[in-house]
Write a protein that holds these residues in place. Structure first.
Motif, mmCIF file in Angstrom:
data_model
loop_
_atom_site.group_PDB
_atom_site.id
_atom_site.type_symbol
_atom_site.label_atom_id
_atom_site.label_comp_id
_atom_site.label_asym_id
_atom_site.label_seq_id
_atom_site.Cartn_x
_atom_site.Cartn_y
_atom_site.Cartn_z
ATOM 1 N N MET A 84 0.847 -1.195 0.000
ATOM 2 C CA MET A 84 0.000 0.000 0.000
ATOM 3 C C MET A 84 0.884 1.246 0.000
ATOM 4 O O MET A 84 2.041 1.204 0.431
ATOM 5 C CB MET A 84 -0.856 0.047 1.269
ATOM 6 N N GLU A 142 -0.075 6.881 2.431
ATOM 7 C CA GLU A 142 -1.348 7.518 2.791
ATOM 8 C C GLU A 142 -2.417 6.465 3.066
ATOM 9 O O GLU A 142 -3.190 6.582 4.030
ATOM 10 C CB GLU A 142 -1.802 8.446 1.675
ATOM 11 N N GLN A 143 -2.459 5.423 2.236
ATOM 12 C CA GLN A 143 -3.445 4.367 2.439
ATOM 13 C C GLN A 143 -3.189 3.620 3.742
ATOM 14 O O GLN A 143 -4.124 3.284 4.471
ATOM 15 C CB GLN A 143 -3.417 3.398 1.258
ATOM 16 N N GLU A 144 -1.911 3.379 4.057
ATOM 17 C CA GLU A 144 -1.590 2.706 5.317
ATOM 18 C C GLU A 144 -2.058 3.536 6.518
ATOM 19 O O GLU A 144 -2.580 2.991 7.498
ATOM 20 C CB GLU A 144 -0.091 2.418 5.414
ATOM 21 N N LYS A 157 -4.593 5.629 6.591
ATOM 22 C CA LYS A 157 -6.055 5.632 6.638
ATOM 23 C C LYS A 157 -6.622 4.326 7.201
ATOM 24 O O LYS A 157 -7.672 4.321 7.831
ATOM 25 C CB LYS A 157 -6.626 5.874 5.241
ATOM 26 N N LEU A 158 -5.927 3.211 6.951
ATOM 27 C CA LEU A 158 -6.480 1.907 7.283
ATOM 28 C C LEU A 158 -6.015 1.342 8.623
ATOM 29 O O LEU A 158 -6.450 0.266 9.016
ATOM 30 C CB LEU A 158 -6.145 0.907 6.170
ATOM 31 N N THR A 173 0.832 -3.076 5.507
ATOM 32 C CA THR A 173 0.610 -4.074 4.457
ATOM 33 C C THR A 173 0.997 -5.454 4.964
ATOM 34 O O THR A 173 0.298 -6.440 4.719
ATOM 35 C CB THR A 173 1.415 -3.744 3.191
ATOM 36 N N ASN A 199 6.731 -0.759 4.950
ATOM 37 C CA ASN A 199 5.281 -0.866 4.763
ATOM 38 C C ASN A 199 4.684 -1.809 5.806
ATOM 39 O O ASN A 199 4.165 -2.876 5.473
ATOM 40 C CB ASN A 199 4.953 -1.351 3.354
#
Length: 230
Positions: A125, A128-130, A132-133, A158, A155
């Protein structure tokens, strides 16, 4: 690419678990329905209205499963899907299939060796996605261990996501129902293993406090995780 699959060039790791394994790369643009016939894999009715991406993923996964089964001397078996979309392996076999963005992998073993098997491959990921999640994937009590992990790899979320996917696949047949990411939490790790503890009673054989180990490997673009339940 008539055969759909080729060797995945960026899959630079080999499994740590000693079970039958097969991987391939595939490209959606080369997919045609006729390739199911070419590979002697039944086309499931549930894919009749599916998009090309879903069909190609399914076929690539079943190609890998077919070859993995051949490595334990099982031929001519169709791997169907249950109502929960989980693969239905032949009697006496535990296995797992995973795919992500053009990579498919399958692993299987005789079930005299283990009770469950789970594998997962993910492309990393973005940062930014990491961010958010995190709340969706992390157990509140594993934030400290996760912070330590984030100092060692680029990461970390992920990797945790992939590890929990592998745990779910390995335990699902024994639990028999859906359970979330917060059913387990990371307690410690090494350079190739993540150790989790169950924090939600999943079954009589999988009580709170039982530890589960996930092996992991990282390449330039991918994370690969493996979990066995004995």
């Amino acid at each position: 690419m008539d055969t759909l699959c080729s060797y995945p060039q960026d899959l630079t790791f080999t499994p740590q678990l000693p079970y039958a394994f097969y991987s391939c790369a595939f490209t959606n643009e080369y997919y045609t329905d006729s390739q199911f016939t070419t590979h002697k894999i039944d086309f499931p009715a549930k894919l009749n209205n599916a998009v090309t991406k879903r069909k190609a993923e399914f076929l690539a996964g079943r190609i890998c499963a077919k070859h993995a089964l051949q490595r334990i001397n099982i031929e001519g078996v169709q791997i169907l899907s249950g109502e929960d979309r989980a693969p239905i392996w032949p009697e006496g076999v535990k296995g797992s299939i995973t795919h992500t963005q053009g990579i498919a992998i399958a692993m299987c073993a005789r079930d005299t060796e283990l009770k469950g098997l789970g594998i997962d491959v993910e492309r990393f990921m973005g940062d930014e996605q990491e961010q958010k999640l995190q709340k969706q994937i992390l157990h509140p009590e594993e934030n400290s261990t996760f912070s330590s992990l984030s100092l060692t790899i680029a990461n970390p979320l992920t990797l945790i996501f992939s590890a929990k996917e592998s745990i779910y696949k390995a335990l699902y047949s024994s639990v028999g129902k859906f359970f979330g990411f917060d059913a387990v939490k990371l307690i410690n790790f090494t350079s190739n293993k993540l150790n989790f503890v169950i924090v939600e009673q999943l079954s009589t054989q999988l009580p709170v406090g039982k530890q589960i180990t996930v092996r992991y490997q990282l390449s330039k673009h991918l994370v690969f995780t493996e979990c066995e339940y004995k």
